[in-house]
Design an enzyme around this catalytic site. Structure first.
Site, PDB file in Angstrom:
ATOM      1  N   ASN A 163       1.269  -1.455  -0.214  1.00  0.00           N
ATOM      2  CA  ASN A 163       0.128  -0.096   0.299  1.00  0.00           C
ATOM      3  C   ASN A 163       0.811   0.987   0.176  1.00  0.00           C
ATOM      4  O   ASN A 163       0.681   2.364  -1.001  1.00  0.00           O
ATOM      5  CB  ASN A 163      -0.605   0.109   0.774  1.00  0.00           C
ATOM      6  CG  ASN A 163      -2.220  -0.491   1.205  1.00  0.00           C
ATOM      7  OD1 ASN A 163      -2.312  -0.802  -0.349  1.00  0.00           O
ATOM      8  ND2 ASN A 163      -3.430  -0.396   1.540  1.00  0.00           N
ATOM      9  N   LYS A 207      -3.837   5.597   6.594  1.00  0.00           N
ATOM     10  CA  LYS A 207      -4.094   5.514   7.764  1.00  0.00           C
ATOM     11  C   LYS A 207      -2.167   4.365   7.441  1.00  0.00           C
ATOM     12  O   LYS A 207      -1.371   4.111   8.529  1.00  0.00           O
ATOM     13  CB  LYS A 207      -4.826   4.136   7.365  1.00  0.00           C
ATOM     14  CG  LYS A 207      -4.896   3.238   8.655  1.00  0.00           C
ATOM     15  CD  LYS A 207      -6.689   2.470   8.742  1.00  0.00           C
ATOM     16  CE  LYS A 207      -6.500   1.160   8.219  1.00  0.00           C
ATOM     17  NZ  LYS A 207      -6.471   0.117   8.881  1.00  0.00           N
ATOM     18  N   PHE A 215      -1.487   3.229 -11.117  1.00  0.00           N
ATOM     19  CA  PHE A 215      -1.472   4.563 -10.005  1.00  0.00           C
ATOM     20  C   PHE A 215      -0.025   5.366  -9.954  1.00  0.00           C
ATOM     21  O   PHE A 215       0.239   6.326  -9.343  1.00  0.00           O
ATOM     22  CB  PHE A 215      -0.534   3.085  -8.346  1.00  0.00           C
ATOM     23  CG  PHE A 215      -2.132   2.945  -8.217  1.00  0.00           C
ATOM     24  CD1 PHE A 215      -3.461   2.190  -8.228  1.00  0.00           C
ATOM     25  CD2 PHE A 215      -2.704   3.262  -6.658  1.00  0.00           C
ATOM     26  CE1 PHE A 215      -4.468   1.107  -7.815  1.00  0.00           C
ATOM     27  CE2 PHE A 215      -4.277   2.678  -6.351  1.00  0.00           C
ATOM     28  CZ  PHE A 215      -4.572   2.217  -7.437  1.00  0.00           C
ATOM     29  N   LYS A 229     -12.984   8.724  -4.770  1.00  0.00           N
ATOM     30  CA  LYS A 229     -12.781   7.710  -5.652  1.00  0.00           C
ATOM     31  C   LYS A 229     -14.602   7.327  -6.354  1.00  0.00           C
ATOM     32  O   LYS A 229     -15.357   7.127  -5.731  1.00  0.00           O
ATOM     33  CB  LYS A 229     -11.330   6.077  -5.700  1.00  0.00           C
ATOM     34  CG  LYS A 229     -12.174   4.838  -4.220  1.00  0.00           C
ATOM     35  CD  LYS A 229     -11.370   3.976  -4.829  1.00  0.00           C
ATOM     36  CE  LYS A 229     -11.623   2.763  -4.616  1.00  0.00           C
ATOM     37  NZ  LYS A 229     -10.802   1.818  -4.843  1.00  0.00           N
ATOM     38  N   CYS A 271      -7.438   3.722   3.503  1.00  0.00           N
ATOM     39  CA  CYS A 271      -6.451   2.830   3.797  1.00  0.00           C
ATOM     40  C   CYS A 271      -5.343   2.893   3.658  1.00  0.00           C
ATOM     41  O   CYS A 271      -3.968   3.013   4.677  1.00  0.00           O
ATOM     42  CB  CYS A 271      -6.494   1.832   2.834  1.00  0.00           C
ATOM     43  SG  CYS A 271      -7.925   0.726   2.744  1.00  0.00           S
TER      44      CYS A 271
HETATM   45  C1  UDX Z   1      -6.325   0.695  -1.082  1.00  0.00           C
HETATM   46  C2  UDX Z   1      -5.709  -0.751  -2.247  1.00  0.00           C
HETATM   47  O1  UDX Z   1      -5.265   0.199  -3.799  1.00  0.00           O
HETATM   48  C3  UDX Z   1      -6.008  -1.720  -1.573  1.00  0.00           C
HETATM   49  O2  UDX Z   1      -4.758  -2.516  -2.822  1.00  0.00           O
HETATM   50  C4  UDX Z   1      -5.955  -2.004  -0.471  1.00  0.00           C
HETATM   51  O3  UDX Z   1      -6.130  -3.314  -0.087  1.00  0.00           O
HETATM   52  C5  UDX Z   1      -6.725  -1.370  -0.161  1.00  0.00           C
HETATM   53  O4  UDX Z   1      -5.736   0.577  -0.266  1.00  0.00           O
HETATM   54  P1  UDX Z   1      -8.731   1.443  -2.077  1.00  0.00           P
HETATM   55  O5  UDX Z   1      -8.114   2.605  -1.022  1.00  0.00           O
HETATM   56  O6  UDX Z   1      -9.529   1.545  -1.244  1.00  0.00           O
HETATM   57  O7  UDX Z   1      -7.732  -0.030  -2.301  1.00  0.00           O
HETATM   58  O8  UDX Z   1      -8.461   2.578  -3.239  1.00  0.00           O
HETATM   59  P2  UDX Z   1      -7.816   2.901  -4.697  1.00  0.00           P
HETATM   60  O9  UDX Z   1      -7.796   3.004  -5.599  1.00  0.00           O
HETATM   61  O10 UDX Z   1      -5.954   2.185  -4.154  1.00  0.00           O
HETATM   62  O11 UDX Z   1      -7.229   4.323  -4.193  1.00  0.00           O
HETATM   63  C6  UDX Z   1      -6.805   4.988  -2.893  1.00  0.00           C
HETATM   64  C7  UDX Z   1      -6.708   6.317  -3.725  1.00  0.00           C
HETATM   65  O12 UDX Z   1      -5.851   6.895  -3.939  1.00  0.00           O
HETATM   66  C8  UDX Z   1      -8.056   6.732  -3.783  1.00  0.00           C
HETATM   67  O13 UDX Z   1      -8.387   8.334  -3.193  1.00  0.00           O
HETATM   68  C9  UDX Z   1      -7.565   7.475  -5.742  1.00  0.00           C
HETATM   69  O14 UDX Z   1      -8.214   8.295  -5.849  1.00  0.00           O
HETATM   70  C10 UDX Z   1      -6.031   7.811  -5.358  1.00  0.00           C
HETATM   71  N1  UDX Z   1      -5.456   7.238  -7.112  1.00  0.00           N
HETATM   72  C11 UDX Z   1      -5.802   6.336  -6.918  1.00  0.00           C
HETATM   73  C12 UDX Z   1      -4.915   8.860  -6.637  1.00  0.00           C
HETATM   74  O15 UDX Z   1      -4.743   9.789  -6.885  1.00  0.00           O
HETATM   75  N2  UDX Z   1      -4.249   8.762  -7.996  1.00  0.00           N
HETATM   76  C13 UDX Z   1      -3.855   7.018  -8.892  1.00  0.00           C
HETATM   77  O16 UDX Z   1      -3.186   7.021 -10.111  1.00  0.00           O
HETATM   78  C14 UDX Z   1      -4.980   5.799  -8.699  1.00  0.00           C
END
Ligand code: UDX
Length: 430
Positions: free
Chosen positions: A209, A264, A250, A321, A261
């Site tokens: 993460n 934290k 990402f 998101k 997640c």
């Molecule tokens: C994350 C991890 O991806 C997952 O594997 C873990 O089990 C839990 O935490 P999650 O928090 O549900 O999942 O969402 P994720 O899709 O990872 O996005 C996290 C944040 O990053 C969101 O606010 C999203 O908008 C942001 N993000 C994601 C970006 O700003 N840019 C990106 O390219 C990808």
């Protein structure tokens, strides 16, 4: 197999439903009687695509049921998962009191050999402490093993992520529970069943993460350089992403990561490292860049409006998101709060998260459509890249606004299309 999930939140409920979907006989335990009643009636307290249907289908088939009794769950399960919250404490460390309480409850009910599995995201060495706790409170001296099986579910695609995992990570302290864990996951036909020691398994979660968040902060740092050098961050990360060692995912610049997640887990990992005598400065920089990304969005708005006080700002998207109703650490909520504190008027729209947002933003006006949110606005801010925003009619949007300015924090729109609709347009890194 007979499986029990203790904790029926995002992780426990999705995991239990997927195990049932794969034919296992699942009991989900939760200590909130209202939630158990809701689940028994086929209602799901969270929005997760496909979950409601999957829970109903398996409950009707008799493969999934809900109870408030941990003892009943322990009696049922050959494998008992701990999937309770591990919330952050003020200093960034992890509150493990729910894990410890459940470990004690399980220990009090153990009567047969049981595999107890840590599914929650926990600091390294928690598994050892859970094993020690169960040994200490094991009234009936039953035999057991403790295993770490971290989850990699993304909200909004949790079912897909569990039904087709990249890898299944199993951390053990002895070989004895391995056959049962293989049998449990056999129906998922996952190519990578990673067997390792329990401490390494726990670290894989925080390390993964934190690395994903690092990629995002790297993209956000690039965005600032692109803005100041006339480059386009989308072009840059696309070019980078073709390198298989880097990967495109990402690397989307935006208002910074949010959710339940990343913020934290990164704070926890910094604390875990500190307690082990390591100063994880790199992750502190990831946090700093993340906060700066949102600050830069606010500055762009302030530059356009000059004075925030008394202005009307529309916000498209509140969830952290798309495809979720979760507002935890959502940049959109942080921005809305800051605008309201600056005595601006906020008009908000989100396809799924508005019910929850009413408590977070009592002073905001909640609108039934993006067009209504744009009505009479001095500025419009796109905070969450919901698919439905891609089809917005820009001419209607322009007509609804008092001042035609749109800040696109997700680089969802095309600058030329905005110019031809007569809308002043700013985005991130372009
Ligand atoms: C994350 C991890 O991806 C997952 O594997 C873990 O089990 C839990 O935490 P999650 O928090 O549900 O999942 O969402 P994720 O899709 O990872 O996005 C996290 C944040 O990053 C969101 O606010 C999203 O908008 C942001 N993000 C994601 C970006 O700003 N840019 C990106 O390219 C990808």
């Amino acid at each position: 197999m007979k499986v029990t999930l203790v904790g029926s939140g995002y992780v426990g409920l999705v995991t239990g439903a997927c195990f049932a979907e794969k034919g296992h006989d699942v009991v989900c335990v939760d200590n909130d009687p209202k939630k158990v009643e809701l689940l028994r009636a086929g209602h799901i307290p969270i929005y997760e695509p496909g979950l409601e249907e999957m829970v109903k289908r398996n409950a009707v088939a008799g493969r999934l049921r809900f109870t408030q009794s941990t003892a009943e769950g322990v009696e049922h399960g050959q494998i008992v998962f701990i999937a309770v919250p591990t919330p952050p404490l003020d200093d960034g460390s992890v509150d493990l009191s729910f894990i410890e309480a459940v470990a004690r409850e399980i220990a009090g009910s153990l009567r047969k050999y049981t595999v107890i599995v840590d599914k929650s995201t926990v600091p390294v060495k928690t598994g050892e402490k859970v094993a020690e706790t169960i040994r200490r409170y094991n009234q009936h001296k039953a035999d057991f093993d403790v295993v770490s099986n971290p989850e990699f579910l993304r909200e909004g695609s949790a079912i897909e992520d569990l039904m087709h995992p990249d890898r299944i990570v199993i951390g053990v302290m002895s070989h004895r529970p391995v056959p049962l864990m293989r049998e449990l996951y056999a129906p998922f036909a996952c190519p990578h069943f990673i067997l390792t020691d329990i401490n390494s398994a726990e670290l894989i979660k925080h390390a993964s993460n934190s690395f994903l968040a690092l990629k995002i902060s790297y993209a956000n740092a690039l965005a600032e350089i692109c803005e100041k050098s006339g480059a386009n961050v989308e072009e840059v990360v696309n070019g980078m992403g073709y390198d298989r060692r880097i990967g495109r995912a990402f690397l989307n610049a935006g208002p910074g990561y949010g959710g339940s997640c990343f913020p934290k887990d990164i704070a926890a990992f910094i604390k875990i490292a500190e307690q082990l005598g390591c100063d994880f400065r790199l992750l502190r920089e990831v946090q700093r860049i993340n906060a700066a990304a949102l600050e830069r969005c606010y500055q762009k708005l302030q530059q356009e409006l000059w004075v925030i006080k008394g202005k009307t700002v529309g916000i498209l998207g509140l969830a952290f998101k798309p495809n979720t109703d979760d507002l935890r650490s959502s940049p959109a909520i942080a921005l809305a709060r800051r605008l309201l504190a600056g005595e601006a008027k906020v008009r908000a729209y989100d396809p799924k998260a508005m019910e929850k947002a009413r408590e977070d933003l009592p002073a905001a006006t909640f609108c039934a459509s993006p067009l209504e949110a744009a009505q009479g606005c001095d500025a419009l801010v796109l905070m969450t890249e919901w698919d439905e925003f891609r089809q917005l009619n820009l001419v209607e949007l322009r007509a609804a606004m008092l001042h035609p300015f749109l800040l696109d924090t997700r680089n969802l729109f095309d600058a030329t299309a905005m110019a031809s609709a007569g809308i002043r347009y700013k985005s991130v890194g372009r």
